[in-house]
Design an enzyme around this catalytic site. Structure first.
Site, PDB file in Angstrom:
ATOM      1  N   ALA A 129       0.856  -1.188   0.000  1.00  0.00           N
ATOM      2  CA  ALA A 129       0.000   0.000   0.000  1.00  0.00           C
ATOM      3  C   ALA A 129       0.889   1.234   0.000  1.00  0.00           C
ATOM      4  O   ALA A 129       2.024   1.200   0.482  1.00  0.00           O
ATOM      5  CB  ALA A 129      -0.919   0.003   1.217  1.00  0.00           C
ATOM      6  N   SER A 132       0.362   9.137   1.382  1.00  0.00           N
ATOM      7  CA  SER A 132       1.130  10.371   1.244  1.00  0.00           C
ATOM      8  C   SER A 132       2.279  10.455   2.233  1.00  0.00           C
ATOM      9  O   SER A 132       3.297  11.085   1.960  1.00  0.00           O
ATOM     10  CB  SER A 132       0.209  11.579   1.420  1.00  0.00           C
ATOM     11  OG  SER A 132      -0.463  11.500   2.667  1.00  0.00           O
ATOM     12  N   ALA A 134       3.666   7.547   3.894  1.00  0.00           N
ATOM     13  CA  ALA A 134       4.504   6.352   3.935  1.00  0.00           C
ATOM     14  C   ALA A 134       3.940   5.303   2.991  1.00  0.00           C
ATOM     15  O   ALA A 134       2.843   5.456   2.425  1.00  0.00           O
ATOM     16  CB  ALA A 134       4.566   5.799   5.356  1.00  0.00           C
ATOM     17  N   GLN A 135       4.706   4.229   2.827  1.00  0.00           N
ATOM     18  CA  GLN A 135       4.215   3.067   2.104  1.00  0.00           C
ATOM     19  C   GLN A 135       4.659   1.813   2.849  1.00  0.00           C
ATOM     20  O   GLN A 135       5.586   1.840   3.660  1.00  0.00           O
ATOM     21  CB  GLN A 135       4.696   3.047   0.663  1.00  0.00           C
ATOM     22  CG  GLN A 135       6.178   2.902   0.455  1.00  0.00           C
ATOM     23  CD  GLN A 135       6.550   3.093  -1.017  1.00  0.00           C
ATOM     24  OE1 GLN A 135       5.923   3.870  -1.733  1.00  0.00           O
ATOM     25  NE2 GLN A 135       7.575   2.383  -1.478  1.00  0.00           N
ATOM     26  N   VAL A 136       3.971   0.690   2.575  1.00  0.00           N
ATOM     27  CA  VAL A 136       4.158  -0.537   3.337  1.00  0.00           C
ATOM     28  C   VAL A 136       4.685  -1.639   2.420  1.00  0.00           C
ATOM     29  O   VAL A 136       4.144  -1.857   1.322  1.00  0.00           O
ATOM     30  CB  VAL A 136       2.841  -0.986   4.006  1.00  0.00           C
ATOM     31  CG1 VAL A 136       3.048  -2.267   4.791  1.00  0.00           C
ATOM     32  CG2 VAL A 136       2.305   0.117   4.914  1.00  0.00           C
ATOM     33  N   ASP A 285      -9.592   6.752  13.484  1.00  0.00           N
ATOM     34  CA  ASP A 285      -9.773   6.843  12.033  1.00  0.00           C
ATOM     35  C   ASP A 285     -10.096   5.468  11.449  1.00  0.00           C
ATOM     36  O   ASP A 285      -9.371   4.954  10.592  1.00  0.00           O
ATOM     37  CB  ASP A 285      -8.490   7.406  11.391  1.00  0.00           C
ATOM     38  CG  ASP A 285      -8.702   7.778   9.925  1.00  0.00           C
ATOM     39  OD1 ASP A 285      -9.849   8.051   9.543  1.00  0.00           O
ATOM     40  OD2 ASP A 285      -7.707   7.773   9.162  1.00  0.00           O
TER      41      ASP A 285
END
Length: 562
Positions: A129, A132, A134-136, A285
């Site tokens: 994924a 804006s 971070a990414q995993v 969230d």
């Protein structure tokens, strides 16, 4: 006075002013400085009509991570925006392209202080994924444990800091030059936004949130939270258990028929009610993209960058408010909303009570498809602001969170009714809240407060008596009957004097007990016993007089009202 522009912020000034002009409401749009307005003269791309909530959400997503996070913060400010905008902003999600794998590897190596090949047996180049901030990536530790690595986007901190500077300057300008700024104090909103965003950039805090939320949800077998790996986590890299699953929003129709949707929805609602109203700590969230259906048919809560905390005193008030809304008690709901809010100078309580009663009645008589509990609480916050009552931030956060929970619950079970779940869980909530208030920690805190009161009471009474002797006590009354007041004061003085005489008799009797005399009563010195008897008779007479006079006065007032 015009705004002093910094060259490095010109692009952000332009974006902000264009956004204000396109979506600004009448009072805000006319307050923009002419120098800034000229920066926004370029036409805006897109075919969505100006002012529509979805268009605002789309524009924020296109303008970058800081604007997306700003929209998420504004989605809980029902005193600033109408309901359609709140709902559109609450659904904001990051939609960005992933950054190169080489950059992700460099960030991991810099943060962990070791080459990636030594720290991990495997590390997938393709991200699971991308957002804006971070990414995993999926990875495997040397011990075989499969994990997910959240890597912060390079340069994002510098970008956000520059954006925050520009936002702060615009907020200060609006506070000085607009009526909306003077009423809502945008600088305070920006400060709240700055703190929340900087916390989200520190992945060590998210690791702590994962651990704490996992501990609080241990009693819910069908809800799982990934456990962080402390040795492989820093402020820019977060390593945690890999949880495989499908987003609730992408769940195929066939899969929905194979799961216990009702049971999952009920457990999710109970978990959030416990977190909000008992633990005071919850995932703030839980939009459908952050909730996964795992391979073993459980719900996984991911992305805990945004959490909320509620102190113990506010928990009890929010519990009463939620139960009042769920039970359809509009006047009680209005009273509890007033308790958690802040009254402004123009607060109209009668109008507010009427509007809340209408709202709760509409919610209580509607179907789930028409109205949800989260949307009702957001509308309650908006009506509070309109009536001159500044809603508690926790109330709007609660409404936004429950709005997401309602959405997920409907996706799992279209027939799920949150009001029924709350009523079914209410007895357990109240019982556990009472037990929590009787815990050793609470009891110790209460003892400390009592000890402080006992220690300070003599000094406070001393100051009070000194003020009375110096004639510094003033009683301010708007309307009063002077004769009735003097009569009541005379009664108070008489009772006080009689009480002092009785106290003196008791003290004198106690002293006389030590004096041996031939005259005795019941084997005790006679004079001392007579004093005791006189004090007892006077005490009984005084108590009887007080009870009789209070009863007579109550009957007279009842006859007067009739």
């Amino acid at each position: 006075m015009t705004l002093s522009l910094r060259p490095k912020h010109l692009r952000r000034y332009k974006d902000l002013v264009r956004l204000l002009i396109k979506h600004g409401r009448s009072g805000l749009q006319g307050a923009v400085d002419p120098d800034l307005a000229r920066l926004a003269e370029e036409p805006t791309a897109g075919g969505v009509a100006e002012g529509e909530p979805e268009a605002l959400a789309a524009d924020l997503e296109a303008m970058g991570p800081t604007f997306v996070k700003l929209g998420q913060i504004l989605s809980s400010r029902s005193d600033l925006l109408p309901q359609p905008y709140l709902e559109a902003l609450a659904r904001l999600q990051d939609r960005v392209e992933p950054f190169p794998f080489e950059e992700a590897e460099q960030v991991i190596a810099d943060e962990l202080g070791v080459r990636v090949s030594k720290a991990f047996a495997e590390l997938d180049a393709e991200p699971l994924a991308a957002a804006s901030l971070a990414q995993v990536h999926r990875a495997r530790l040397r011990d075989g444990r499969e994990v997910a690595i959240k890597v912060q986007r390079p340069g994002i901190r510098r970008t956000i800091r520059e954006d925050l500077e520009a936002f702060g300057e615009i907020a200060a300008f609006l506070d000085q030059h607009t009526e909306a700024g003077r009423r809502y104090i945008f600088r305070d909103i920006m400060e709240e936004f700055r703190r929340a965003l900087l916390r989200e950039l520190d992945f060590r805090l998210e690791a702590h949130n994962l651990t704490r939320l996992g501990e609080s949800l241990r009693g819910f077998e069908r809800i799982v939270v990934p456990e962080p790996v402390a040795d492989y986590s820093t402020s820019r890299v977060l390593t945690m258990d890999l949880i495989r699953g499908v987003k609730i929003t992408e769940l195929p129709a066939v899969a929905r028929s194979e799961i216990d949707g009702q049971g999952l929805a009920e457990e999710l609602a109970e978990a959030y009610m416990d977190g909000i109203l008992l633990e005071g700590f919850f995932h703030a969230d839980p939009h459908p993209g952050n909730v996964l259906l795992t391979e073993d048919r459980r719900l996984a809560l991911v992305d805990l960058g945004l959490v909320a905390r509620v102190d113990s005193r506010l928990q009890e008030r929010l519990l009463k408010l939620v139960l009042a809304v769920a039970d359809g008690r509009g006047e009680d709901a209005a009273d509890f909303a007033i308790e958690v809010g802040t009254r402004l100078e123009d607060f109209d309580q009668d109008r507010f009570v009427r509007r809340v009663t209408d709202l709760v009645g509409m919610f209580h008589g509607s179907s789930l498809a028409e109205l949800s509990l989260g949307r009702t609480l957001l509308e309650l916050s908006r009506r509070s602001a309109e009536a001159g009552l500044r809603p508690a931030p926790e109330l709007t956060m609660l409404g936004k969170t429950l709005l997401h929970v309602d959405e997920i619950s409907r996706a799992l079970d279209p027939g799920f009714k949150p009001t029924r779940a709350i009523r079914d869980h209410a007895e357990s909530l109240i019982r556990r809240h009472m037990l929590k208030s009787l815990s050793p920690k609470r009891a110790l805190a209460t003892l400390l407060e009592v000890n402080e009161l006992v220690q300070e009471l003599p000094a406070r009474l001393n100051r009070l008596f000194e003020a009375v002797l110096r004639n510094e006590i003033e009683i301010k009354l708007d309307v009063f009957d002077e004769r009735l007041l003097m009569s009541n004061l005379q009664k108070i003085a008489n009772r006080t004097a009689l009480g002092l005489i009785l106290a003196a008799l008791i003290v004198g009797a106690a002293l006389m007990m030590r004096v041996e005399t031939p005259f005795t009563l019941f084997g005790y010195p006679g004079i001392a016993m007579l004093l005791f008897l006189a004090a007892a008779a006077g005490g009984v007479g005084l108590a009887g007089s007080i009870v009789y006079n209070d009863h007579w006065r109550a009957q007279r007032m009842a006859r007067h009202r009739r």
